[in-house]
Design an enzyme around this catalytic site. Structure first.
Site, mmCIF file in Angstrom:
data_model
loop_
_atom_site.group_PDB
_atom_site.id
_atom_site.type_symbol
_atom_site.label_atom_id
_atom_site.label_comp_id
_atom_site.label_asym_id
_atom_site.label_seq_id
_atom_site.Cartn_x
_atom_site.Cartn_y
_atom_site.Cartn_z
ATOM 1 N N CYS A 133 -13.109 -14.319 -2.819
ATOM 2 C CA CYS A 133 -11.720 -14.309 -3.299
ATOM 3 C C CYS A 133 -11.340 -15.575 -4.091
ATOM 4 C CB CYS A 133 -10.784 -14.098 -2.111
ATOM 5 S SG CYS A 133 -9.119 -13.490 -2.549
ATOM 6 N N GLU B 237 -12.640 -8.445 1.897
ATOM 7 C CA GLU B 237 -12.420 -9.647 2.700
ATOM 8 C C GLU B 237 -11.559 -9.340 3.933
ATOM 9 O OE1 GLU B 237 -10.716 -14.217 1.962
ATOM 10 O OE2 GLU B 237 -10.173 -12.602 0.587
ATOM 11 N N LYS C 213 -16.500 -19.198 3.525
ATOM 12 C CA LYS C 213 -15.674 -19.421 2.336
ATOM 13 C C LYS C 213 -15.380 -20.912 2.151
ATOM 14 C CE LYS C 213 -11.301 -17.679 0.333
ATOM 15 N NZ LYS C 213 -10.133 -16.811 0.648
#
Length: 262
Positions: free
Chosen positions: A145, A40, A110
């Protein structure tokens, strides 16, 4: 198929980080990797929040374009990890999957931006779309994540046909046990393979957890990168997903006619 998960330390210079990633991709391509997964915001370093605005790029900017050229040259699928994407006045934490022909098949912004000890929620806009992509190997779902803490997203990916989750991450070391547990749980509860790439080392004074890994549908780790810069490789057969679901039909036993209201 052979999956490679790249684990590296993101330094302060984006050009150096791009060169390091390119070298890793070339090395693992020589070992026969079919799919490479990156971490990331590896080009800037996830915790380099003051660099987000200046380092942001459009989705067709230099970093993604370079990765597309590499995938085409090396004839492999490439999960780009994520970059800070600039789109109008908004910034997003955006990853993508590139085909062996260099086509950016789709991108994922995200959904769950992070706020605990992070400025991500302050600086970036949440994505709104669940993303699965059909490949010659199977259907992959993209997550990033903090998304690991939200199992409903992974159920949505499975309902869209995913049999492989690709996780790009910058997970810090204080919650290493959460990282190890959540990756295995998201795999076993959805009976899929999972490949996760995490940053390692120091970034802006924060120590990252590493332990990039590949997990099978029974929650068995097939590879784990530990605490060091390295690339781990695992050979997987996505036919095992259907076999696991037939053998232990937990997904088939879901009760859709129940609202679960208490």
């Amino acid at each position: 198929m052979r999956i490679a998960s790249v684990q590296l330390e993101a330094g302060p210079n984006a050009e150096d980080n791009v060169a390091k990633v390119e070298a890793r991709i070339r090395d693992v391509a020589d070992s026969g990797a079919d799919l490479v997964v990156l971490p990331e915001i590896w080009n800037l370093g996830y915790f380099a929040f003051d660099e987000y605005a200046a380092g942001a790029e459009p989705i067709d900017g230099p970093t993604m374009s370079h990765l597309q050229s590499l995938a085409d040259e090396l004839d492999l699928y490439l999960h780009t990890g994520s970059i800070v994407e600039a789109d109008g006045d908004d910034l997003y934490n955006t990853s993508g999957l590139v085909s062996p022909e260099g086509e950016l098949l789709d991108t994922y912004r995200k959904i769950h931006t992070y706020g605990y000890g992070s400025r991500e929620q302050e600086l970036l806009t949440n994505g709104k779309r669940v993303v699965t992509i059909d490949t010659v190997f199977g259907t992959v779902g993209l997550v990033t994540c903090y998304d690991l803490r939200f199992p409903e997203l992974f159920r949505a990916l499975v309902d869209q046909g995913a049999d492989l989750f690709l996780v790009t991450s910058a997970w810090p070391i204080p919650r290493l046990e959460h990282w190890l547990m959540l990756n295995r749980m998201r795999a076993v509860e959805n009976q899929v393979f999972l490949a996760a790439s995490n940053l390692v080392g120091q970034n802006q004074g924060v120590e990252l957890a590493g332990h990039s890994l590949v997990v099978d549908p029974w929650a068995t780790p097939l590879a784990n990168a530990g605490f060091h810069e390295r690339t781990v490789v695992a050979d997987v057969d996505l036919d095992m997903v259907a076999e696991a679901r037939d053998d232990f039909p937990a997904l088939a036993d879901r009760q859709f006619d129940l609202s679960y209201d208490l």
